[in-house]
Design an enzyme around this catalytic site. Structure first.
Site, PDB file in Angstrom:
ATOM      1  N   ARG A 167      13.717  -0.519  12.789  1.00 23.76           N
ATOM      2  CA  ARG A 167      14.714  -1.259  12.083  1.00 23.76           C
ATOM      3  C   ARG A 167      14.320  -1.328  10.340  1.00 23.76           C
ATOM      4  O   ARG A 167      14.958  -1.037   9.486  1.00 23.76           O
ATOM      5  CB  ARG A 167      14.953  -2.617  12.319  1.00 23.76           C
ATOM      6  CG  ARG A 167      16.168  -2.583  13.238  1.00 23.76           C
ATOM      7  CD  ARG A 167      15.837  -4.071  14.045  1.00 23.76           C
ATOM      8  NE  ARG A 167      14.425  -3.746  14.844  1.00 23.76           N
ATOM      9  CZ  ARG A 167      14.428  -3.285  16.069  1.00 23.76           C
ATOM     10  NH1 ARG A 167      15.515  -2.581  16.411  1.00 23.76           N
ATOM     11  NH2 ARG A 167      13.221  -2.688  16.534  1.00 23.76           N
ATOM     12  N   THR A 168      13.025  -1.559  10.363  1.00 24.06           N
ATOM     13  CA  THR A 168      12.699  -1.846   8.822  1.00 24.06           C
ATOM     14  C   THR A 168      13.099  -0.579   8.034  1.00 24.06           C
ATOM     15  O   THR A 168      13.508  -0.420   6.818  1.00 24.06           O
ATOM     16  CB  THR A 168      11.514  -2.398   8.642  1.00 24.06           C
ATOM     17  OG1 THR A 168      11.254  -3.643   9.515  1.00 24.06           O
ATOM     18  CG2 THR A 168      11.011  -2.718   7.269  1.00 24.06           C
ATOM     19  N   LYS A 196      -6.676  13.541   7.250  1.00 22.53           N
ATOM     20  CA  LYS A 196      -7.706  14.563   6.626  1.00 22.53           C
ATOM     21  C   LYS A 196      -8.976  13.518   6.139  1.00 22.53           C
ATOM     22  O   LYS A 196      -9.858  13.941   5.239  1.00 22.53           O
ATOM     23  CB  LYS A 196      -7.445  15.565   5.818  1.00 22.53           C
ATOM     24  CG  LYS A 196      -6.510  16.333   6.207  1.00 22.53           C
ATOM     25  CD  LYS A 196      -5.997  17.526   5.228  1.00 22.53           C
ATOM     26  CE  LYS A 196      -4.908  18.329   5.771  1.00 22.53           C
ATOM     27  NZ  LYS A 196      -4.178  18.964   4.465  1.00 22.53           N
ATOM     28  N   ARG A 234       4.134  -0.257   4.966  1.00 18.91           N
ATOM     29  CA  ARG A 234       3.819  -1.165   5.963  1.00 18.91           C
ATOM     30  C   ARG A 234       2.479  -0.462   6.532  1.00 18.91           C
ATOM     31  O   ARG A 234       2.187   0.552   6.425  1.00 18.91           O
ATOM     32  CB  ARG A 234       4.801  -0.746   7.243  1.00 18.91           C
ATOM     33  CG  ARG A 234       4.274  -1.417   8.677  1.00 18.91           C
ATOM     34  CD  ARG A 234       5.424  -1.171   9.578  1.00 18.91           C
ATOM     35  NE  ARG A 234       6.582  -2.409   9.308  1.00 18.91           N
ATOM     36  CZ  ARG A 234       7.318  -2.891  10.286  1.00 18.91           C
ATOM     37  NH1 ARG A 234       7.294  -2.253  11.442  1.00 18.91           N
ATOM     38  NH2 ARG A 234       8.056  -3.580   9.932  1.00 18.91           N
ATOM     39  N   HIS A 247       6.093 -10.470   6.216  1.00 21.38           N
ATOM     40  CA  HIS A 247       6.898  -9.508   6.060  1.00 21.38           C
ATOM     41  C   HIS A 247       8.163 -10.059   5.265  1.00 21.38           C
ATOM     42  O   HIS A 247       9.005 -10.529   5.880  1.00 21.38           O
ATOM     43  CB  HIS A 247       7.270  -9.204   7.463  1.00 21.38           C
ATOM     44  CG  HIS A 247       8.289  -7.909   8.066  1.00 21.38           C
ATOM     45  ND1 HIS A 247       8.787  -7.302   6.899  1.00 21.38           N
ATOM     46  CD2 HIS A 247       8.559  -7.381   9.072  1.00 21.38           C
ATOM     47  CE1 HIS A 247       9.543  -6.516   7.370  1.00 21.38           C
ATOM     48  NE2 HIS A 247       9.316  -6.459   8.772  1.00 21.38           N
TER      49      HIS A 247
END
Ligand code: NCD
Length: 309
Positions: free
Chosen positions: A57-58, A86, A107, A135
């Site tokens: 969703r986010t 890497k 995030r 959040h």
């Protein structure tokens, strides 16, 4: 100049009640605009996302919010396919992303990650989930949903149930609710009570009581905010298994609640709300997901336009 112009969105604690209400008013405005006017708001602007943790969703709501206001988005949603594999550092990845985009959405598994990124990035950074910490855009969406569905926030009795220890949406919601006159009931297993390092800060702005018994306050709640037990954040599986399935909101429980109470959930849901609740008028978690697109579009529009929209 509008006060959100080029502002980082790192913590909901940075917002006053007036500022939250301003975002809600802009969200209402976005929802009322016709789609061609809406597409002018961020025409030609690019959102860059970096998701070091899974999301449905986010990320998609940022993507679709940006598209709805005429912008585009690019980024990395599967970090295993990026140069992080890497050995590239977060700071280099952020620096590169801020060259390719007008705003960054991050995030990350670590608390403090977004604050760190905002110090490196030349473009504004939005925290889309930083470890177990916060959040903020989810809280804006949650508060907006409460306001739309209950027509107010002040004066409500709000229960928050589930994983209050590791659930970052819980902390942002509590800090956000601290701007309002609400009564909060925190319901969790003993081992998943809110973290004591945050209790002091939350108590300064908010009245809450804690219980392990979801039945205790059920009949007085206006809002029940249900959260997922955050399996991935437990130090070991044993501990998770002890609390798994602690609360399941089903039709029987709903019957004991006020007729006009609403059930919210930031999603994803695992087993904490049974699916037969979905069709009731009290279930508002899918509406909540939809409001999230509009609140994010409003935020992006305000951050990216000097004079607002
Ligand atoms: C939440 C999160 O990532 O913290 N999800 C979301 O963004 N809606 C809640 C969760 O994962 O349980």
């Amino acid at each position: 100049m509008n006060e959100f112009y080029q502002k980082d969105i790192i913590s909901i604690k940075d917002f006053s009640k007036d500022q939250l209400e301003e975002i809600f008013a802009s969200t209402d405005k976005i929802m009322q605009l016709n789609s061609s006017d809406r597409r002018e708001i961020c025409k030609g602007k690019t959102l860059g996302y970096l998701f070091y943790e899974p999301s449905t969703r986010t990320r998609l709501s940022f993507d679709s919010a940006m598209a709805s206001i005429g912008g585009n988005s690019l980024g990395i949603s599967d970090i295993s396919s990026s140069s992080t594999q890497k050995g590239e550092s977060l700071s280099d990845t952020v620096r590169i992303m801020s060259i390719y985009s007008d705003i960054l959405v991050l995030r990350h598994t670590l608390d403090g990650s977004s604050r760190f990124a905002s110090e490196i990035s030349e473009k504004p950074v939005i925290n889309a989930g930083s470890g177990t910490e916060e959040h903020p855009t989810q809280a804006i969406q949650d508060l907006f949903t409460i306001k739309k569905e209950k027509k107010k926030i002040d004066g409500l009795k709000i229960g928050i149930v589930g994983d209050l220890k590791y659930g970052r949406t819980v902390y942002s919601l509590l800090y956000g609710l601290g701007n309002y006159d609400v009564d909060v009931r925190l319901i969790s297993p003993e081992s998943l009570r809110i973290r004591s390092d945050s209790t002091y800060e939350i108590k300064k702005k908010l009245d809450f009581t804690e219980t392990t018994d979801i039945e205790e306050y059920l009949d007085e709640l206006d809002v029940l905010y249900v959260t997922r037990i955050q399996k991935e954040r437990f130090p070991d599986e044993e501990e998770y298994l002890k609390v798994k399935g602690s609360y399941v909101v089903g039709l029987n429980m709903l019957k004991r609640m006020k007729d006009d109470s609403i059930i919210l959930h930031p999603l994803p849901r695992i087993d904490e709300i049974s699916s037969d609740v979905d069709k009731t008028k009290n279930a508002k978690y899918f509406e909540q997901a939809e409001y999230g697109k509009h609140t994010r579009a409003a935020l992006l529009g305000m951050i990216l336009n000097e004079n607002g929209f």
